[in-house]
Enzyme design. Sequence first.
Site, mmCIF file in Angstrom:
data_model
loop_
_atom_site.group_PDB
_atom_site.id
_atom_site.type_symbol
_atom_site.label_atom_id
_atom_site.label_comp_id
_atom_site.label_asym_id
_atom_site.label_seq_id
_atom_site.Cartn_x
_atom_site.Cartn_y
_atom_site.Cartn_z
ATOM 1 N N GLY A 27 -15.797 3.390 3.622
ATOM 2 C CA GLY A 27 -14.397 3.811 3.625
ATOM 3 C C GLY A 27 -13.641 3.461 2.364
ATOM 4 C CD GLN A 28 -14.571 -0.092 -2.650
ATOM 5 O OE1 GLN A 28 -15.777 -0.192 -2.446
ATOM 6 N NE2 GLN A 28 -13.926 -0.822 -3.540
ATOM 7 C CG HIS A 70 -6.806 -2.530 3.230
ATOM 8 N ND1 HIS A 70 -5.972 -1.468 2.933
ATOM 9 C CD2 HIS A 70 -8.009 -2.217 2.703
ATOM 10 C CE1 HIS A 70 -6.654 -0.548 2.272
ATOM 11 N NE2 HIS A 70 -7.896 -0.971 2.121
ATOM 12 C CG ASP A 80 -2.038 1.015 1.106
ATOM 13 O OD1 ASP A 80 -3.202 0.599 0.997
ATOM 14 O OD2 ASP A 80 -1.747 2.242 1.108
ATOM 15 C CB ILE A 81 0.875 4.253 -2.174
ATOM 16 C CG1 ILE A 81 1.994 5.092 -2.741
ATOM 17 C CG2 ILE A 81 -0.359 5.067 -1.875
ATOM 18 C CD1 ILE A 81 1.710 5.646 -4.139
ATOM 19 C CG HIS A 125 -8.638 -2.856 -2.343
ATOM 20 N ND1 HIS A 125 -9.515 -2.055 -3.066
ATOM 21 C CD2 HIS A 125 -8.431 -2.210 -1.170
ATOM 22 C CE1 HIS A 125 -9.803 -0.974 -2.359
ATOM 23 N NE2 HIS A 125 -9.163 -1.048 -1.193
HETATM 24 P P1 5GP Z 1 -9.636 1.714 0.285
HETATM 25 O O1 5GP Z 1 -9.768 2.952 1.112
HETATM 26 O O2 5GP Z 1 -10.299 1.863 -1.064
HETATM 27 O O3 5GP Z 1 -10.050 0.459 1.016
HETATM 28 O O4 5GP Z 1 -8.089 1.512 0.062
HETATM 29 C C1 5GP Z 1 -7.387 1.975 -1.048
HETATM 30 C C2 5GP Z 1 -5.921 1.855 -0.694
HETATM 31 O O5 5GP Z 1 -5.194 1.998 -1.878
HETATM 32 C C3 5GP Z 1 -5.437 2.940 0.270
HETATM 33 O O6 5GP Z 1 -4.916 2.348 1.454
HETATM 34 C C4 5GP Z 1 -4.363 3.682 -0.531
HETATM 35 O O7 5GP Z 1 -3.258 4.042 0.248
HETATM 36 C C5 5GP Z 1 -4.008 2.682 -1.603
HETATM 37 N N1 5GP Z 1 -3.574 3.280 -2.869
HETATM 38 C C6 5GP Z 1 -4.225 4.278 -3.545
HETATM 39 N N2 5GP Z 1 -3.547 4.556 -4.692
HETATM 40 C C7 5GP Z 1 -2.485 3.715 -4.723
HETATM 41 C C8 5GP Z 1 -1.430 3.527 -5.665
HETATM 42 O O8 5GP Z 1 -1.327 4.184 -6.703
HETATM 43 N N3 5GP Z 1 -0.496 2.567 -5.373
HETATM 44 C C9 5GP Z 1 -0.576 1.823 -4.230
HETATM 45 N N4 5GP Z 1 0.402 0.904 -4.039
HETATM 46 N N5 5GP Z 1 -1.563 1.954 -3.328
HETATM 47 C C10 5GP Z 1 -2.511 2.900 -3.570
#
Ligand code: 5GP
Length: 110
Positions: free
Chosen positions: A92-93, A101, A31-32, A99
Amino acid sequence: MAEECIFCKIIKGEIPSQKIAETDELIAFNDIHPKAPHHYLIVPKKHLADLRNFEKEDMILGSKICALAQKISKDLGDIPFRLVISNGYDAGQRVYHMHVHFLAGRTFEE
Ligand code: 5GP
Ligand code: ZN
């Protein structure tokens, strides 16, 4: 594949990522913005927005994701881990390609 989807672009190699595992159907990368010492995203290669879009034939991905999470943990010495899936904005998505985590390496509150 969805044209403007960040994770589809990562899967195609158009956006760089630090890949830590891959199977025919899944990819796992850092995760970034990590929220734990080990924070990986386990992502189906098939573009599915969230669990609400899964058809019956997609459900097998659930057990494959669990198997890959188990392997990642095993490779880290059977490290304890948490899996989180957010489905929809209010949950929170923020990236609308399903995906999971994988979080490990620190103690989590209950
Ligand atoms: P969500 O909030 O949708 O469950 O999680 C999305 C996750 O994707 C976040 O934790 C965010 O840091 C990660 N993320 C968003 N853009 C990128 C990216 O370009 N590269 C990577 N490696 N992670 C990303
Ligand atoms: Zn996608």
